[in-house]
Structure formats: structure tokens, C-alpha cells
Design a protein around this motif. Sequence first.
Motif, PDB file in Angstrom:
ATOM      1  N   MET B 149      -1.622   5.293  -2.710  1.00  0.00           N
ATOM      2  CA  MET B 149      -3.048   6.066  -3.388  1.00  0.00           C
ATOM      3  C   MET B 149      -3.917   5.841  -2.201  1.00  0.00           C
ATOM      4  SD  MET B 149      -3.536   6.364  -6.859  1.00  0.00           S
ATOM      5  CE  MET B 149      -3.494   4.357  -7.985  1.00  0.00           C
ATOM      6  N   ILE B 150      -4.060   4.219  -1.629  1.00  0.00           N
ATOM      7  CA  ILE B 150      -6.013   4.834  -0.608  1.00  0.00           C
ATOM      8  C   ILE B 150      -4.829   4.948   0.862  1.00  0.00           C
ATOM      9  CG2 ILE B 150      -7.182   2.716  -0.098  1.00  0.00           C
ATOM     10  CD1 ILE B 150      -7.647   3.714  -3.332  1.00  0.00           C
ATOM     11  N   GLY B 151      -3.949   4.271   0.750  1.00  0.00           N
ATOM     12  CA  GLY B 151      -3.566   5.233   1.805  1.00  0.00           C
ATOM     13  C   GLY B 151      -3.453   6.444   2.627  1.00  0.00           C
ATOM     14  N   ARG B 152      -2.872   7.224   1.439  1.00  0.00           N
ATOM     15  CA  ARG B 152      -2.588   8.746   1.478  1.00  0.00           C
ATOM     16  C   ARG B 152      -3.808   9.548   1.689  1.00  0.00           C
ATOM     17  NH1 ARG B 152       1.497   9.656   3.784  1.00  0.00           N
ATOM     18  NH2 ARG B 152       3.705   9.156   2.734  1.00  0.00           N
ATOM     19  N   VAL B 153      -4.724   8.989   1.548  1.00  0.00           N
ATOM     20  CA  VAL B 153      -6.285   9.519   1.615  1.00  0.00           C
ATOM     21  C   VAL B 153      -6.958   9.209   2.844  1.00  0.00           C
ATOM     22  CG1 VAL B 153      -6.151  10.657  -0.593  1.00  0.00           C
ATOM     23  CG2 VAL B 153      -7.379   7.888  -0.185  1.00  0.00           C
ATOM     24  N   PRO B 154      -8.336  10.057   3.586  1.00  0.00           N
ATOM     25  CA  PRO B 154      -8.633   9.281   5.070  1.00  0.00           C
ATOM     26  C   PRO B 154      -9.405   7.775   4.451  1.00  0.00           C
ATOM     27  CG  PRO B 154      -9.047  11.607   4.084  1.00  0.00           C
ATOM     28  CD  PRO B 154      -8.032  10.674   3.311  1.00  0.00           C
ATOM     29  N   ILE B 155      -9.668   8.304   2.823  1.00  0.00           N
ATOM     30  CA  ILE B 155     -10.331   6.478   2.892  1.00  0.00           C
ATOM     31  C   ILE B 155      -9.904   5.390   3.127  1.00  0.00           C
ATOM     32  CG2 ILE B 155      -9.997   6.135   0.624  1.00  0.00           C
ATOM     33  CD1 ILE B 155     -12.984   5.392  -0.089  1.00  0.00           C
ATOM     34  N   GLY B 156      -8.872   5.028   3.646  1.00  0.00           N
ATOM     35  CA  GLY B 156      -7.667   3.983   3.392  1.00  0.00           C
ATOM     36  C   GLY B 156      -8.092   3.967   5.045  1.00  0.00           C
ATOM     37  N   ASN B 157      -7.682   4.777   6.045  1.00  0.00           N
ATOM     38  CA  ASN B 157      -7.996   4.504   7.381  1.00  0.00           C
ATOM     39  C   ASN B 157      -8.989   4.176   7.311  1.00  0.00           C
ATOM     40  OD1 ASN B 157      -6.708   4.615   9.679  1.00  0.00           O
ATOM     41  ND2 ASN B 157      -7.623   6.460  10.459  1.00  0.00           N
ATOM     42  N   ALA B 158     -10.032   4.371   6.420  1.00  0.00           N
ATOM     43  CA  ALA B 158     -11.399   3.513   7.207  1.00  0.00           C
ATOM     44  C   ALA B 158     -12.005   2.318   6.609  1.00  0.00           C
ATOM     45  CB  ALA B 158     -13.024   4.791   6.809  1.00  0.00           C
ATOM     46  N   ILE B 159     -11.136   1.901   5.793  1.00  0.00           N
ATOM     47  CA  ILE B 159     -10.990   0.724   4.705  1.00  0.00           C
ATOM     48  C   ILE B 159     -10.124  -0.213   6.116  1.00  0.00           C
ATOM     49  CG2 ILE B 159     -10.270  -1.266   3.104  1.00  0.00           C
ATOM     50  CD1 ILE B 159     -10.436   1.598   1.303  1.00  0.00           C
ATOM     51  N   HIS B 160      -8.569   0.130   5.961  1.00  0.00           N
ATOM     52  CA  HIS B 160      -8.397  -0.386   7.561  1.00  0.00           C
ATOM     53  C   HIS B 160      -6.935   0.458   7.683  1.00  0.00           C
ATOM     54  CE1 HIS B 160      -5.980  -4.278   9.246  1.00  0.00           C
ATOM     55  NE2 HIS B 160      -7.408  -4.609   9.393  1.00  0.00           N
ATOM     56  N   PRO B 161      -7.560   0.522   8.817  1.00  0.00           N
ATOM     57  CA  PRO B 161      -5.959   1.235   9.770  1.00  0.00           C
ATOM     58  C   PRO B 161      -4.585   0.323   8.885  1.00  0.00           C
ATOM     59  CG  PRO B 161      -7.066   0.546  11.269  1.00  0.00           C
ATOM     60  CD  PRO B 161      -8.050  -0.374  10.014  1.00  0.00           C
ATOM     61  N   ALA B 162      -4.725  -0.934   8.488  1.00  0.00           N
ATOM     62  CA  ALA B 162      -3.476  -1.782   7.825  1.00  0.00           C
ATOM     63  C   ALA B 162      -2.005  -0.870   7.124  1.00  0.00           C
ATOM     64  CB  ALA B 162      -3.349  -2.973   7.848  1.00  0.00           C
ATOM     65  N   ILE B 163      -3.585   0.109   6.079  1.00  0.00           N
ATOM     66  CA  ILE B 163      -3.426   0.441   4.440  1.00  0.00           C
ATOM     67  C   ILE B 163      -2.442   2.023   4.998  1.00  0.00           C
ATOM     68  CG2 ILE B 163      -4.470   1.166   2.353  1.00  0.00           C
ATOM     69  CD1 ILE B 163      -6.741  -0.448   2.448  1.00  0.00           C
ATOM     70  N   PRO B 164      -2.609   2.823   5.887  1.00  0.00           N
ATOM     71  CA  PRO B 164      -2.177   3.942   5.379  1.00  0.00           C
ATOM     72  C   PRO B 164      -0.753   3.533   6.538  1.00  0.00           C
ATOM     73  CG  PRO B 164      -4.001   4.851   6.958  1.00  0.00           C
ATOM     74  CD  PRO B 164      -4.901   3.030   6.336  1.00  0.00           C
ATOM     75  N   ALA B 165      -0.312   2.410   7.276  1.00  0.00           N
ATOM     76  CA  ALA B 165       0.088   2.302   7.376  1.00  0.00           C
ATOM     77  C   ALA B 165       1.271   1.462   6.759  1.00  0.00           C
ATOM     78  CB  ALA B 165      -0.046   1.142   9.276  1.00  0.00           C
ATOM     79  N   ALA B 166       0.867   0.929   5.661  1.00  0.00           N
ATOM     80  CA  ALA B 166       1.575   0.350   4.240  1.00  0.00           C
ATOM     81  C   ALA B 166       2.251   1.200   4.428  1.00  0.00           C
ATOM     82  CB  ALA B 166       1.326  -0.977   3.829  1.00  0.00           C
ATOM     83  N   ALA B 167       0.954   2.557   3.408  1.00  0.00           N
ATOM     84  CA  ALA B 167       1.774   3.248   2.991  1.00  0.00           C
ATOM     85  C   ALA B 167       2.927   4.081   3.107  1.00  0.00           C
ATOM     86  CB  ALA B 167       0.453   4.467   2.695  1.00  0.00           C
ATOM     87  N   ASP B 168       3.056   4.270   4.660  1.00  0.00           N
ATOM     88  CA  ASP B 168       4.069   5.175   5.864  1.00  0.00           C
ATOM     89  C   ASP B 168       4.922   4.096   5.783  1.00  0.00           C
ATOM     90  OD1 ASP B 168       2.399   7.160   6.693  1.00  0.00           O
ATOM     91  OD2 ASP B 168       1.909   6.699   8.448  1.00  0.00           O
ATOM     92  N   TRP B 169       5.622   2.606   6.113  1.00  0.00           N
ATOM     93  CA  TRP B 169       6.468   2.448   5.674  1.00  0.00           C
ATOM     94  C   TRP B 169       7.067   1.824   4.142  1.00  0.00           C
ATOM     95  CZ3 TRP B 169       8.152  -1.932   2.457  1.00  0.00           C
ATOM     96  CH2 TRP B 169       8.996  -2.517   3.041  1.00  0.00           C
ATOM     97  N   LEU B 170       6.031   2.264   2.721  1.00  0.00           N
ATOM     98  CA  LEU B 170       6.837   2.601   1.720  1.00  0.00           C
ATOM     99  C   LEU B 170       7.388   3.884   1.320  1.00  0.00           C
ATOM    100  CD1 LEU B 170       3.428   1.714  -0.561  1.00  0.00           C
ATOM    101  CD2 LEU B 170       6.043   0.585   0.042  1.00  0.00           C
TER     102      LEU B 170
END
Lengths: 277, 214
Positions: B149-170
Motif C-alpha cells: 500500500m505504501i510502496g505503490r504510491v509516490p509517498i512510499g518512495n519519498a519515505i524511503h526508496p527501499a519501500i517501493p523496491a520491496a513492493a516490487d520484489w513482493l
Amino acid sequence: MSPGLSSLKQLDRRWIFLAVALLVVIPLAVGIHIAPVAPSPRTRGFYDAIEKVPSGSTVLLAGDYDPSTVAENYPMHLAAARHLMSRDVKIIGLALYPGGPPLTDQVLRLAAAEYGKKEGIDYVNLGYKAGNELVMSQMGSSIPRTFPVDRRGVPVDQIPVMHGVQNYANFPLLVSISAGYPGTKEWVQQVVSRYHLPMVAGVTAVSAPEYYPYLQTGQLRGLLGGMAGGAEYEVLVKHPALATRGMDAQSLAHVFIALMILLGNLAFLGEDRSRRR
Amino acid sequence: MKRQIPTLITLVAGLFCLIGFFVPHPAIRTLYDDIQQWVIVIVGATYVLGVANLLRINLGQMSARARDWPFKVVLLVGLIGTTAIGFSEGTHYLDPTSRFTWIYNTFYSSMSSTMFSLLAFFIASAAFRAFRIRSFEALLLAIAAFILMIGRVPIGNAIHPAIPAAADWLMEVPQNAAKRGILIGAALGVVATGIRLILGMERTYGGRGAGGTS
């Protein structure tokens, strides 16, 4: 656990509804711009596939959705039409959802007005045809036979953009904007696997996981997932529009839902402990 | 004979369409295309049957003043009114200023979007009331949900780039593996059902009810 947390369980759900409404409406109305949109490799694949289409060629643009998913599908549909027309690529639009053709009309008209394109010469909307996969399969043999007239009832042999278009062999790319069945999955199964036509897709966020296997195998060259995918694509085509504007609202709504899961569980824990005491 | 003839038709049509899918020779392809065209026409005709059935059932319930009958009136007025206006406008019914387009934009489009948008409210409420982490599996689900939920929206990347990366891996590894398994399993099931239909081992389509195997 504080009694305040366990009392959270009594929270009237109308407060939650109000919070969601405010979190969605305020960013849309004010445009607070929380964070920049960073395109993913899937979106880049979509963009690159369209960039590789030679100018002057004709692309099939399937808008298989209706107004229920317009918030997600319409921005990506419009961005794709703008991207294609900006590169002087002709468009043959169609829909396998009965409620879809007016949306394809709106998208094509809007993009055409911006890029000075003419209906019939640069684009056509073939409209809706019942039959789902059968229509896809039949188009492999003959598109003029499957769609003898366009959405306005004009015979396709009188439409300049349709001249020379017989079947999938005449397209360098298929762009599918889809909300479910029939849509991207069926286009892959009926057309990509059979006629080896390169394809990209824009789909709703909830259905996007369905298409990752096709993306991994290369059957899909690119994938836009939901409004976020649409916003990423708008960034790449340098035309921020509807999806980009919706990103703040979506970001806040996602954070709020995550917070609700956390709070709900804390309330549950609080209640559990006070019951044990 | 009542059983054999439908089975024979299914066998011939099923085998022919299977061959037609893989063999592009004109001798097969022409008839294959004709059959598909017939089916498209039949599918179109079912819409007429659908409307007739809708009218029959709803008119019956209206005249009997059945429960919620006023909603049936709204349904039929919408159906007949939209159709009549569409026909009355002839070939101009698709013009941006036509009454038909106005109905589409004002009623159909708005109401469909509203129904889908309501999900956001109910998901938020359900997240608070129903998503309970009672087991290890539920914890894993909650962690995955948070990341996505956090990694799929721009705010995830703003918090930490690892969050969208983890979302992509999942999405690309565990989700993809599970989805692929489901897809392959479902496809094998479809193949098995298709073979059973073609060989006449499955006759539920003939109105014999569940378990109508020979």
C-alpha cells in the motif's frame, strides 16, 4: 494497554468515512503535491514500446472498460492516445465492453483536438462488438469482416485509416486498456500467443497482479497498474494530467488505510488485555 | 438419440475448432471463421433475449406489486427511455451534444463511478474493523499489505526508496510464483474439462444437472 485504545473499538465508522472523503477531496481540490512520481520499469516498458512504433503506422487501441473504472483506466487511455498521436501514429480504437465506446470516443476526440488529427484519416472508433474472445480471434482472419462499419455506421472500406488494414499483421503494436474480462488476459491468449503481435497493457490496480506472469515472459512489453501506473506514464510523456493529480489523494488514502489496520489491531489488543484482567 | 446427437455435435464442433485454432490452411480456416461469425451473431441475439427476459420478469413483478417493485419501475423506465431516446436521435445519437450522450454522462457514468468509489470507504472501515492479526500468516499478510500500500504510491518512495523496491520484489517474486501456479492449474483444469466435453463425458450443458457424467 491504555483504556483509550480499547475504546477505539467503539469508533463510529462514519468518522472513518468522513476522514477518507477529506483525504481524497482536499488533495484533489488543492493539489498539495506530496511526492514526485517515479516511473517503474513496467511503465518504461509501456512507454518504450510506443516510442518504437514507426510514425505513420497504425496501432490497435482496445479500451475494454466502462465508467465504473474510469478513474483508473481513463487517464492511461488518454495518455496513450496522446502519446500515439504526438508521434503521428494512427489509431484504430474498439471496445469489448458495451459501456466502453463513448469513453474511447472522448479519449480520441480530446487527443485529436490537441494534435490536430482528423476522424477517419488519423483515427477511427470501431465501437463495440459482442463475442469477447471470438471477436479477437475473428479479427485475426479479417478485421473488415468482424467490424464492417465503424461506430457511426460508416462502412470501413470508406474510411481512409482502415485502408490496407486486414488483420493483426498490419499492426506493429496492440495497446490494451482493460478493467477485467474480456481484456488484457484474453488479448494475450488469443492474439499475442497466436499472432505474435507485440502488446502493452494498462489495467486496474486490483487486476494488475494477474498480468505479471505475462510481463515476465515478454508477452507484455509493458504494464501500467492502476492510477499510479497512469501517473508514471504521464510523467514519461511529459503531460501530467488526471492520474498525476490523483496521486496525492491516493497516497494519503493508502497511508490512512494502513493506519486503520494498525489502529484496529491496537484496539483489539487493548480489548483482549482488559478482558484477561 | 436425444443424448447421442448433442454429444456428436459437441464432438465434431469441439474437434474442428481445436484443429482450426492451430491449422491456418484455407480449407479449414474458412469454415472456422464462418463458425466464429455464427457464434458472434448468436451472442448478439442473446442480448435481445436478455432484454425480453428482463421485461417479462420485471413487468410480472410490477403487476403483482412484489417486494421492491418501485425499483423495477426505475429499471424499466431507464431501459425503455434510454432505448427510445437513442432510436429517436437516429445516427446522431453519438454526438457529444445528443440526449443519449447526456444520459450516458449524467446517469450511467456517474452512477457506475460512484459504485466503484464506495469501495474506498468500505475498505477503510473494514481495515479498521475486520483485519485482525491473530496468527503468523495474518502477520505476514499485514506486513505485505503495508509494504504494497505504501510502496505503490509516490509517498512510499519519498519515505524511503527501499519501500517501493520491496513492493516490487513482493509482486515479482512470491506473488508472481503463486499467480503462475494458479494460472497453470486453472489452464490444466480447462483443458481437462474441454476434453471431457468433447468426448461426451461431461453433459451438464445438456441440462442434466450436476454430475451428469456417463
